[in-house]
Design an enzyme around this catalytic site. Structure first.
Site, mmCIF file in Angstrom:
data_model
loop_
_atom_site.group_PDB
_atom_site.id
_atom_site.type_symbol
_atom_site.label_atom_id
_atom_site.label_comp_id
_atom_site.label_asym_id
_atom_site.label_seq_id
_atom_site.Cartn_x
_atom_site.Cartn_y
_atom_site.Cartn_z
ATOM 1 N N HIS A 1 -1.116 -5.624 5.662
ATOM 2 C CA HIS A 1 -0.549 -6.415 6.763
ATOM 3 C C HIS A 1 -1.582 -6.737 7.851
ATOM 4 C CE1 HIS A 1 0.013 -2.498 8.744
ATOM 5 N NE2 HIS A 1 0.178 -3.153 9.876
ATOM 6 N N ASP B 1 -4.728 6.472 4.407
ATOM 7 C CA ASP B 1 -3.709 5.711 5.124
ATOM 8 C C ASP B 1 -4.301 4.492 5.839
ATOM 9 O OD1 ASP B 1 -0.978 5.453 6.044
ATOM 10 O OD2 ASP B 1 -1.691 6.037 8.031
ATOM 11 N N LYS C 1 0.846 -1.174 0.000
ATOM 12 C CA LYS C 1 0.000 0.000 0.000
ATOM 13 C C LYS C 1 0.897 1.245 0.000
ATOM 14 C CE LYS C 1 -1.554 1.894 3.772
ATOM 15 N NZ LYS C 1 -0.803 2.596 4.810
ATOM 16 N N HIS D 1 -6.934 -0.969 5.887
ATOM 17 C CA HIS D 1 -7.048 -1.761 7.112
ATOM 18 C C HIS D 1 -8.484 -1.793 7.678
ATOM 19 C CE1 HIS D 1 -2.844 -1.521 6.597
ATOM 20 N NE2 HIS D 1 -2.626 -0.423 7.284
ATOM 21 N N GLU E 1 -4.171 4.906 17.380
ATOM 22 C CA GLU E 1 -2.718 4.881 17.543
ATOM 23 C C GLU E 1 -2.316 5.998 18.493
ATOM 24 O OE1 GLU E 1 -0.334 3.669 13.945
ATOM 25 O OE2 GLU E 1 -1.958 4.825 13.052
HETATM 26 C C1 BG6 Z 1 0.241 1.546 8.134
HETATM 27 C C2 BG6 Z 1 -0.010 3.034 8.128
HETATM 28 O O1 BG6 Z 1 -0.345 0.955 7.002
HETATM 29 O O2 BG6 Z 1 -0.341 0.978 9.298
HETATM 30 C C3 BG6 Z 1 0.572 3.669 9.378
HETATM 31 O O3 BG6 Z 1 0.604 3.613 6.994
HETATM 32 C C4 BG6 Z 1 0.050 2.980 10.615
HETATM 33 O O4 BG6 Z 1 0.270 5.059 9.435
HETATM 34 C C5 BG6 Z 1 0.214 1.467 10.503
HETATM 35 O O5 BG6 Z 1 0.793 3.468 11.722
HETATM 36 C C6 BG6 Z 1 -0.490 0.776 11.643
HETATM 37 O O6 BG6 Z 1 -0.149 -0.579 11.651
HETATM 38 P P1 BG6 Z 1 -0.162 -1.399 13.008
HETATM 39 O O7 BG6 Z 1 0.118 -2.794 12.586
HETATM 40 O O8 BG6 Z 1 0.915 -0.806 13.885
HETATM 41 O O9 BG6 Z 1 -1.498 -1.210 13.597
#
Ligand code: BG6
Length: 486
Positions: free
Chosen positions: A178, A235, A148, A240, A216
């Site tokens: 992911h 983003d 992405k 996600h 976050e």
């Molecule tokens: C990424 C985003 O795809 O996912 C980030 O670009 C974000 O901004 C991250 O911090 C969050 O991933 P995780 O696995 O830490 O929740």
């Protein structure tokens, strides 16, 4: 079976923080296909030895879980190779192809091409792979993994898909998100489809609403210039959050394979009610944390949202009338990703409850994806003693209590899947395009609207106050507990 894993963008952060540590962990767990070779390609001039030395340090830092093992590294290191070159140079690509052929010693070897580069290099890389016939499967499978952001809106995502399909067949393309590699996300499929007890109540008759939160604690930090043009919708939501919605709302696939799973996910996207730009205002809240404008790389006076909350309606037999609230933000109160299934209230209040909030808080299933993984069911029980006093209590399943050992990092199962050719946990072209089709109206409406004035929340808040007011207007409230499971 030997594999060649080619990483474009080999000197970047993603490679050192995620990809190579994941490959190292797979090897330690005995899961990496035997005789796998990892070949890095990027512009930085480095020898094999220099790349290996720098990867050793980053892997030590980022492999997580068990302490770093020098012995394991000694076995892993020789499979790592580096080829300096420029993606936009045909001569450099030819050298890469020669290097790959010589490492493969002329044997048919499946290859994974992993685009861990900035998105502007996706098309030059794909063009070069096509021009040098490197996508042809005459000498083993050829798969391409694309990170992405996959486009920045529907039009660019369609253009990228069309371009990819001039060189690769759809079955060769692995669009990675992911979140789908996280154990607890995959566990939603197990919870829903390996048990019979949830299915009868997993619908509009029993469910009042669903909340999906990815909060976050960290601010935007060093990624200001990327983030300022992306914002929270591109983003986090397009990928996600919609993935979490799809696995929560999809029907059971007829079998567990890539096409059947993805067909069901796409049907959820198809059922999401399209919104006009006017309706978007009513169905969303945006925010920006105070201090965002001072982050390096952020444009002065930027209107980019670092927080968003949206309400989506899934118009099908299972979900009609059940709002899905999706919310994500940076610089929030804590790091937590959770899906809250809010069940309907009992039709009669037989027992007096002191607190109407407590009444609503029962009948809830919380699926916590991170930081700790697990599930909690919230319900009322009688407090022992006189009278019918009620108290909120829970049943809990926690991964760390139930299973010993470390949970694999999200990239590990995904990298293994793209080597073994299982695309179930990767997004198909139509899935990505439909996701953009859902998010685009929000992006357009937010970027053309200069009210409400932002910044509008302090780091450490749960987003702007308007987000709570918006939920209350709808007779709802956010489930704002920091990780319920530890
Ligand atoms: C990424 C985003 O795809 O996912 C980030 O670009 C974000 O901004 C991250 O911090 C969050 O991933 P995780 O696995 O830490 O929740």
């Amino acid at each position: 079976m030997p594999h060649t894993f080619v990483i474009f963008g080999a000197s970047g952060d993603l490679t050192s923080r995620k990809l190579v540590p994941a490959l190292y962990n797979l090897m330690r767990a005995g899961l990496l296909p035997e005789e796998t070779k990892i070949v890095g390609f990027s512009r930085t001039k480095m020898s094999d030895g220099e790349w290996r030395a720098s990867l050793r340090e980053s892997t030590k830092q980022h492999a997580g879980g068990e302490p770093f093992s020098q012995e394991a590294w000694n076995t892993f290191e020789p499979i790592i190779h580096y080829q300096p070159g420029d993606i936009e140079s045909t001569a450099d690509f030819e050298k890469l192809q020669q290097r790959l052929c010589s490492l493969e010693e002329g044997n048919p070897t499946p290859r994974v091409y992993y685009l861990a580069t900035a998105p502007r290099f996706y098309t030059p890389a794909i063009a070069a792979l096509g021009n040098l016939n490197m996508a042809s499967e005459d000498h083993g499978d050829r798969r391409i993994v694309i990170e992405k952001p996959f486009g920045t809106d529907l039009v660019t995502a369609q253009a990228l898909n069309n371009y990819i399909h001039t060189v690769f067949k759809e079955s060769q393309v692995y669009r990675i998100d992911h979140y789908l590699g996280k154990e607890s996300v995959q566990n939603i499929l197990a919870l829903r489809f390996a048990n019979t007890i949830f299915e009868p109540i997993w619908n509009r008759r029993y469910i009042d609403h669903v909340q999906i939160t990815v909060a976050e604690e960290v601010p935007v930090g060093r990624r200001g210039s990327y983030y300022d043009s992306a914002g929270v919708l591109r983003d986090m939501f397009q990928n996600h959050l919609l993935q979490l919605l799809m696995v929560t709302a999809m029907e059971a696939p007829v079998r567990f394979n890539a096409d059947a799973v993805r067909n069901e996910k796409v049907k959820v996207l198809d059922a999401i009610r399209p919104l006009t730009l006017e309706q978007v205002a009513d169905a969303s809240i945006r925010g920006q944390y105070s201090g965002y404008l001072e982050e390096p790389g952020v444009r002065p006076g930027s209107n980019t949202a670092t927080f968003g909350a949206v309400r989506l309606e899934v118009d099908n037999w299972r979900w009609q009338g059940v709002p899905f609230y999706l919310r994500s933000g940076k610089a929030m109160s804590c790091r937590t990703t959770q899906i809250v299934i809010g069940f309907r209230q009992p039709p009669l209040e037989l027992f007096a409850c002191d607190n109407s909030q407590a009444q609503r808080e029962a009948n809830r299933l919380v699926i916590q994806i991170q930081p700790a993984e697990g599930i909690q069911l919230h319900f009322h029980t009688k407090v022992p003693g006189d009278g019918m006093r009620l108290r909120l209590t829970d049943l809990e399943f926690s991964y760390s209590r139930e299973f010993s050992g470390r949970l694999p990092e999200a990239y590990e199962p995904l990298l293994l899947d793209c080597m073994t050719g299982d695309a179930s946990l990767f997004a198909r072209s139509d899935e990505v395009e439909k996701s953009w089709g859902i998010i685009d109206p929000f992006v357009r409406a937010w970027s053309s609207d200069t009210t409400p004035p932002i910044p509008n929340y302090q780091p450490g808040d749960w987003g702007p106050a308007a987000s709570n007011a918006w939920m209350h207007e709808q007779g709802q409230s956010w489930f704002d507990l920091c990780p319920v499971l530890r």
